[in-house]
Design a protein around this motif. Sequence first.
Motif, PDB file in Angstrom:
ATOM      1  N   LEU A 195       0.825  -1.204   0.000  1.00 20.83           N
ATOM      2  CA  LEU A 195       0.000   0.000   0.000  1.00 20.83           C
ATOM      3  C   LEU A 195       0.861   1.257   0.000  1.00 20.83           C
ATOM      4  N   ALA A 196       1.913   1.247   0.796  1.00 21.86           N
ATOM      5  CA  ALA A 196       2.820   2.397   0.825  1.00 21.86           C
ATOM      6  C   ALA A 196       3.458   2.631  -0.540  1.00 21.86           C
ATOM      7  N   GLU A 197       3.929   1.565  -1.146  1.00 19.39           N
ATOM      8  CA  GLU A 197       4.590   1.685  -2.447  1.00 19.39           C
ATOM      9  C   GLU A 197       3.612   2.040  -3.557  1.00 19.39           C
ATOM     10  N   ALA A 198       2.320   1.770  -3.325  1.00 19.31           N
ATOM     11  CA  ALA A 198       1.296   2.134  -4.297  1.00 19.31           C
ATOM     12  C   ALA A 198       0.849   3.584  -4.161  1.00 19.31           C
ATOM     13  N   GLY A 199       1.319   4.280  -3.116  1.00 19.22           N
ATOM     14  CA  GLY A 199       1.010   5.698  -2.977  1.00 19.22           C
ATOM     15  C   GLY A 199      -0.075   6.035  -1.987  1.00 19.22           C
ATOM     16  N   ILE A 200      -0.399   5.121  -1.056  1.00 22.89           N
ATOM     17  CA  ILE A 200      -1.426   5.393  -0.050  1.00 22.89           C
ATOM     18  C   ILE A 200      -1.060   6.637   0.753  1.00 22.89           C
ATOM     19  N   ASP A 201      -2.076   7.379   1.182  1.00 24.72           N
ATOM     20  CA  ASP A 201      -1.853   8.618   1.927  1.00 24.72           C
ATOM     21  C   ASP A 201      -1.905   8.425   3.431  1.00 24.72           C
ATOM     22  N   CYS A 202      -2.635   7.421   3.879  1.00 22.90           N
ATOM     23  CA  CYS A 202      -2.857   7.212   5.308  1.00 22.90           C
ATOM     24  C   CYS A 202      -3.215   5.749   5.529  1.00 22.90           C
ATOM     25  N   VAL A 203      -2.932   5.257   6.722  1.00 23.83           N
ATOM     26  CA  VAL A 203      -3.368   3.912   7.115  1.00 23.83           C
ATOM     27  C   VAL A 203      -4.034   4.001   8.481  1.00 23.83           C
ATOM     28  N   GLU A 204      -5.191   3.368   8.576  1.00 21.53           N
ATOM     29  CA  GLU A 204      -5.932   3.304   9.833  1.00 21.53           C
ATOM     30  C   GLU A 204      -5.458   2.095  10.641  1.00 21.53           C
ATOM     31  N   HIS A 205      -5.315   2.274  11.927  1.00 16.43           N
ATOM     32  CA  HIS A 205      -4.899   1.237  12.889  1.00 16.43           C
ATOM     33  C   HIS A 205      -3.383   0.992  12.810  1.00 16.43           C
ATOM     34  N   ALA A 206      -2.893   0.474  11.692  1.00 14.61           N
ATOM     35  CA  ALA A 206      -1.449   0.329  11.437  1.00 14.61           C
ATOM     36  C   ALA A 206      -0.738  -0.466  12.521  1.00 14.61           C
ATOM     37  N   THR A 207      -1.422  -1.415  13.132  1.00 17.93           N
ATOM     38  CA  THR A 207      -0.797  -2.216  14.187  1.00 17.93           C
ATOM     39  C   THR A 207       0.315  -3.108  13.658  1.00 17.93           C
ATOM     40  N   GLY A 208       0.344  -3.334  12.336  1.00 14.33           N
ATOM     41  CA  GLY A 208       1.353  -4.209  11.756  1.00 14.33           C
ATOM     42  C   GLY A 208       2.650  -3.533  11.373  1.00 14.33           C
ATOM     43  N   LEU A 209       2.813  -2.248  11.685  1.00 10.26           N
ATOM     44  CA  LEU A 209       4.075  -1.582  11.378  1.00 10.26           C
ATOM     45  C   LEU A 209       5.235  -2.267  12.089  1.00 10.26           C
ATOM     46  N   THR A 210       6.347  -2.402  11.381  1.00  9.94           N
ATOM     47  CA  THR A 210       7.552  -3.040  11.927  1.00  9.94           C
ATOM     48  C   THR A 210       8.767  -2.179  11.608  1.00  9.94           C
ATOM     49  N   GLU A 211       9.926  -2.638  12.048  1.00 12.32           N
ATOM     50  CA  GLU A 211      11.159  -1.900  11.763  1.00 12.32           C
ATOM     51  C   GLU A 211      11.461  -1.859  10.271  1.00 12.32           C
ATOM     52  N   ASP A 212      10.823  -2.722   9.482  1.00 16.61           N
ATOM     53  CA  ASP A 212      11.005  -2.702   8.033  1.00 16.61           C
ATOM     54  C   ASP A 212      10.105  -1.675   7.356  1.00 16.61           C
ATOM     55  N   THR A 213       8.874  -1.520   7.843  1.00 17.39           N
ATOM     56  CA  THR A 213       7.929  -0.614   7.173  1.00 17.39           C
ATOM     57  C   THR A 213       7.877   0.777   7.791  1.00 17.39           C
ATOM     58  N   ILE A 214       8.282   0.937   9.030  1.00 17.61           N
ATOM     59  CA  ILE A 214       8.286   2.269   9.639  1.00 17.61           C
ATOM     60  C   ILE A 214       9.147   3.245   8.837  1.00 17.61           C
ATOM     61  N   PRO A 215      10.364   2.901   8.421  1.00 21.85           N
ATOM     62  CA  PRO A 215      11.142   3.848   7.609  1.00 21.85           C
ATOM     63  C   PRO A 215      10.473   4.186   6.281  1.00 21.85           C
ATOM     64  N   LEU A 216       9.787   3.226   5.683  1.00 20.24           N
ATOM     65  CA  LEU A 216       9.083   3.465   4.428  1.00 20.24           C
ATOM     66  C   LEU A 216       7.962   4.482   4.622  1.00 20.24           C
ATOM     67  N   PHE A 217       7.183   4.336   5.677  1.00 17.58           N
ATOM     68  CA  PHE A 217       6.114   5.280   5.973  1.00 17.58           C
ATOM     69  C   PHE A 217       6.676   6.661   6.277  1.00 17.58           C
ATOM     70  N   ALA A 218       7.757   6.701   7.052  1.00 15.07           N
ATOM     71  CA  ALA A 218       8.358   7.989   7.404  1.00 15.07           C
ATOM     72  C   ALA A 218       8.893   8.701   6.165  1.00 15.07           C
ATOM     73  N   GLU A 219       9.564   7.968   5.301  1.00 17.46           N
ATOM     74  CA  GLU A 219      10.140   8.561   4.090  1.00 17.46           C
ATOM     75  C   GLU A 219       9.069   9.145   3.189  1.00 17.46           C
ATOM     76  N   ARG A 220       7.934   8.475   3.100  1.00 12.09           N
ATOM     77  CA  ARG A 220       6.862   8.908   2.195  1.00 12.09           C
ATOM     78  C   ARG A 220       5.831   9.797   2.871  1.00 12.09           C
ATOM     79  N   GLY A 221       5.992  10.066   4.169  1.00 10.08           N
ATOM     80  CA  GLY A 221       5.061  10.938   4.872  1.00 10.08           C
ATOM     81  C   GLY A 221       3.663  10.374   5.009  1.00 10.08           C
ATOM     82  N   ILE A 222       3.550   9.054   5.081  1.00  8.89           N
ATOM     83  CA  ILE A 222       2.241   8.410   5.197  1.00  8.89           C
ATOM     84  C   ILE A 222       1.763   8.508   6.640  1.00  8.89           C
ATOM     85  N   ALA A 223       0.615   9.091   6.837  1.00  6.96           N
ATOM     86  CA  ALA A 223       0.073   9.272   8.182  1.00  6.96           C
ATOM     87  C   ALA A 223      -0.548   7.979   8.697  1.00  6.96           C
TER      88      ALA A 223
END
Length: 358
Positions: A195-223
């Motif tokens: 979803l992040a790589e597809a250009g999503i703007d926001c994710v609800e709940h996001a309980t599955g964030l990990t050390e692998d995806t947190i940097p991706l979200f931060a880099e792309r400014g995904i809320a």
Amino acid sequence: MLRIKGRVLIGPDEVRDEVWAVGGRLTFDPPAGAREVTTIEGWALPGLVDAHCHVGLDAHGAVDEATTEKQALTERHAGALLLRDAGSPSDTRWIDDREDLPRIIRAGRHIARTRRYIRNYAHEIEPEDLVAYVAREARRGDGWVKLVGDWIDRETGDLSFVWPRGAVEAAIAEAHRLGARVTAHCFAEESLAPLAEAGIDCVEHATGLTEDTIPLFAERGIAIVPTLVNIATFPHLAERGEGKFPRWADHMRRLHARRYATVGAAHDAGIPVYVGTDAGGSLAHGLVAQEVAELVKAGLPAPAALRAASWGAREWLGRPGLEEGAPADLVVYGADPRADVRVLGAPRRVILRGRVVS
């Protein structure tokens, strides 16, 4: 005409002594020759934001107008005067004509895969129809579209991503072309990177964030909108479902156990975090103060948690705060909420479009 006097929190570090509400609008210039002025004293914030709730929805689907009105009034009483409705089958446009109810930013109706979400909530479709339904909801909503990104897979017995990568990319691109942002319900880890790589703007709940995806979200400014008051229900859900889906139940418990660490790590990495309660499904409305307190438990400093429900959330959603000429939507408290966010649970006065409503 109202005079709000004391400490008016324009932002976390900008404080004024007073602001006036004249004709439903804010001004910092004392009106000339003002008469019959009501003065309210305390600590004033812009009307709070619940950035994930569902007005017009309950655990079984759409509700009638009387129930919808009660939900909106409950949010108002709690000081939540701007709501992002993160998916509802109800037509709540009539609320826009009510000067006594909070403003709503709608994301249209949820868009889910067939039999992969709560019954009576979503458009349940297959991937080949995703772009068309996203375009439809982008035109119906207020600048947002809501996808269901993951749900339980009855074959594997666990959460899984529900859309092919290409379908999501095309759908998000179409929403952006139409001027809408896209958010998605996601509990698990698997759905977040695609979803992040597809250009999503926001994710609800996001309980599955990990050390692998947190940097991706931060880099792309995904809320993210963590809805921690809702995540608190995961153990109960797991207990109810483990007889049929033990793998899913174990997964939900693990996501719950690390919920605070996940949100804290996301904030520390620079991911924008906003307050949302997920009220209107199985949860009652009016929980915005509890959600702010949950963010503090997750490690956000009190001013950051407060910003996530006020100044920052309004800026993110494109709505004004305490600005000259803005709608006079304020909440007044008896003490400084920057020092203790629990103050938010006891508004002294709620002012909506220049009128004291609570």
